[in-house]
Write a protein that holds these residues in place. Structure first.
Motif, PDB file in Angstrom:
ATOM      1  N   ILE A 193      67.833  27.033   8.811  1.00  0.00           N
ATOM      2  CA  ILE A 193      66.919  28.073   8.368  1.00  0.00           C
ATOM      3  C   ILE A 193      65.703  28.040   9.291  1.00  0.00           C
ATOM      4  O   ILE A 193      65.717  27.351  10.315  1.00  0.00           O
ATOM      5  CB  ILE A 193      66.508  27.876   6.894  1.00  0.00           C
ATOM      6  CG1 ILE A 193      65.924  26.462   6.691  1.00  0.00           C
ATOM      7  CG2 ILE A 193      67.688  28.092   5.968  1.00  0.00           C
ATOM      8  CD1 ILE A 193      65.398  26.219   5.290  1.00  0.00           C
ATOM      9  N   LYS A 194      64.676  28.770   8.961  1.00  0.00           N
ATOM     10  CA  LYS A 194      63.498  28.814   9.808  1.00  0.00           C
ATOM     11  C   LYS A 194      62.875  27.430   9.964  1.00  0.00           C
ATOM     12  O   LYS A 194      63.025  26.559   9.112  1.00  0.00           O
ATOM     13  CB  LYS A 194      62.486  29.801   9.242  1.00  0.00           C
ATOM     14  CG  LYS A 194      62.989  31.238   9.250  1.00  0.00           C
ATOM     15  CD  LYS A 194      61.997  32.188   8.600  1.00  0.00           C
ATOM     16  CE  LYS A 194      62.535  33.615   8.576  1.00  0.00           C
ATOM     17  NZ  LYS A 194      61.606  34.557   7.894  1.00  0.00           N
ATOM     18  N   ARG A 195      62.145  27.263  11.085  1.00  0.00           N
ATOM     19  CA  ARG A 195      61.680  25.933  11.491  1.00  0.00           C
ATOM     20  C   ARG A 195      60.870  25.222  10.407  1.00  0.00           C
ATOM     21  O   ARG A 195      61.150  24.067  10.074  1.00  0.00           O
ATOM     22  CB  ARG A 195      60.845  26.046  12.765  1.00  0.00           C
ATOM     23  CG  ARG A 195      60.287  24.701  13.258  1.00  0.00           C
ATOM     24  CD  ARG A 195      59.498  24.866  14.543  1.00  0.00           C
ATOM     25  NE  ARG A 195      58.357  25.740  14.340  1.00  0.00           N
ATOM     26  CZ  ARG A 195      57.184  25.329  13.851  1.00  0.00           C
ATOM     27  NH1 ARG A 195      57.015  24.060  13.496  1.00  0.00           N
ATOM     28  NH2 ARG A 195      56.188  26.174  13.704  1.00  0.00           N
ATOM     29  N   SER A 196      59.858  25.871   9.867  1.00  0.00           N
ATOM     30  CA  SER A 196      58.959  25.196   8.936  1.00  0.00           C
ATOM     31  C   SER A 196      59.661  24.716   7.668  1.00  0.00           C
ATOM     32  O   SER A 196      59.532  23.540   7.294  1.00  0.00           O
ATOM     33  CB  SER A 196      57.775  26.107   8.589  1.00  0.00           C
ATOM     34  OG  SER A 196      56.887  25.451   7.707  1.00  0.00           O
ATOM     35  N   GLN A 207      70.174  32.002  10.129  1.00  0.00           N
ATOM     36  CA  GLN A 207      69.142  32.774  10.799  1.00  0.00           C
ATOM     37  C   GLN A 207      68.685  32.151  12.108  1.00  0.00           C
ATOM     38  O   GLN A 207      67.917  32.752  12.844  1.00  0.00           O
ATOM     39  CB  GLN A 207      67.941  32.958   9.867  1.00  0.00           C
ATOM     40  CG  GLN A 207      68.258  33.771   8.625  1.00  0.00           C
ATOM     41  CD  GLN A 207      67.012  34.117   7.844  1.00  0.00           C
ATOM     42  OE1 GLN A 207      65.899  33.924   8.312  1.00  0.00           O
ATOM     43  NE2 GLN A 207      67.191  34.644   6.639  1.00  0.00           N
ATOM     44  N   SER A 208      69.119  30.955  12.394  1.00  0.00           N
ATOM     45  CA  SER A 208      68.698  30.286  13.621  1.00  0.00           C
ATOM     46  C   SER A 208      69.886  29.537  14.204  1.00  0.00           C
ATOM     47  O   SER A 208      70.615  28.865  13.490  1.00  0.00           O
ATOM     48  CB  SER A 208      67.567  29.291  13.330  1.00  0.00           C
ATOM     49  OG  SER A 208      67.226  28.552  14.479  1.00  0.00           O
ATOM     50  N   GLU A 221      69.318  31.127   3.896  1.00  0.00           N
ATOM     51  CA  GLU A 221      68.624  32.193   3.194  1.00  0.00           C
ATOM     52  C   GLU A 221      69.585  33.384   3.094  1.00  0.00           C
ATOM     53  O   GLU A 221      70.172  33.804   4.070  1.00  0.00           O
ATOM     54  CB  GLU A 221      67.358  32.580   3.947  1.00  0.00           C
ATOM     55  CG  GLU A 221      66.352  31.432   4.029  1.00  0.00           C
ATOM     56  CD  GLU A 221      65.149  31.761   4.896  1.00  0.00           C
ATOM     57  OE1 GLU A 221      65.065  32.912   5.364  1.00  0.00           O
ATOM     58  OE2 GLU A 221      64.319  30.871   5.109  1.00  0.00           O
TER      59      GLU A 221
END
Length: 248
Positions: free
Chosen positions: A87-90, A116-117, A200
């Motif tokens: 998922i997104k980095r953070s 997503q990544s 997600e």
């Protein structure tokens, strides 16, 4: 006391062993924490427990520790595997940190159809896990494995049971077709378990059908609300530790 994880190969820990630190750890002790010769720290390597050490040399180019005595023996490896879609980095970094705190033994990164990544800074994630282990009194650091496709993970699992949060079961109503996670965990005794968390947007229909068709896979209901991937991972690990892990 400051705790340091020694990741570099070393001789077997024993009293009197001289242990050169890498540049970053040496700078951390002397420049950031202002430690000097004779000061004590704790060290662990994930194999031979925790040891008290003293700074034997605090030079600008090298910092060397001398092991004094073992303070804790290495426990037997335990804890679930966390398999989580990228998922997104953070939020992914947050998952790595909290999964380490919650006792995950290994973290397998996954690529799914809704991922997503497709790239990740693996070394950065390993550092996050190491720092979390140092801060939380763990005597090991969970292995962070490079991303693989979901199909590859399912084809060669080294676990007995996989449980996955099925987002489509969230609004099943009173007549639940999918058992709650805690109820499933109560039936697993001490089997080697992987907790599978989707991306997600969740698993797509093909992935859900594949998972539901496998004998060693248990779809689980994670409650009446749609959870973010990081919230789902933390919730599932918490319930596992309460039902089967070291919170009992």
């Amino acid at each position: 006391m400051i705790r340091l994880y020694i990741s570099e190969p070393t001789p077997t820990f024993s009293a009197g062993l001289m242990l050169p630190l890498n540049i970053d750890q040496g700078r951390y002790l002397t420049s950031v924490m202002r430690k000097g010769t004779g000061d004590k720290v704790s060290v662990f390597n994930g194999r031979e427990g925790e040891w008290t050490a003293e700074i034997a040399e605090a030079g600008k180019k090298q910092v060397v520790l001398r092991l004094l005595e073992q303070t804790r023996e290495q426990p037997q490896a335990q804890g679930p595997v966390l398999a989580v879609a990228l998922i997104k980095r953070s939020p992914l970094e947050y998952i790595i940190e909290k999964a380490t705190e919650l006792g995950a033994s290994r973290i397998q990164l996954l690529m799914t159809r809704r991922t997503q990544s497709d790239h990740v800074k693996l070394e950065r994630l390993k550092i996050i896990a190491q720092e979390a282990a140092e801060q939380t009194e763990r005597l090991d650091v969970p292995e962070i494995l490079s991303p693989v496709k979901l199909e590859a993970f399912l084809a060669a699992p080294d676990v007995e049971v996989i449980v996955f949060g099925d987002e489509d079961s969230t609004h099943e109503g009173d007549e639940r077709r999918t058992m709650p996670l805690l109820e499933v965990l109560s039936t697993l005794t001490s089997k080697r378990t992987a907790i599978l968390i989707g991306p997600e947007g969740g698993f797509d229909d093909h992935e859900r059908q594949t998972l539901r068709a496998m004998e060693n896979v248990h779809p689980v209901n994670l409650g009446p609300r749609i959870l973010r991937a990081d919230t789902a991972a933390i919730s599932a690990l918490t319930l596992y530790q309460a039902a089967l892990g070291d919170w009992k």
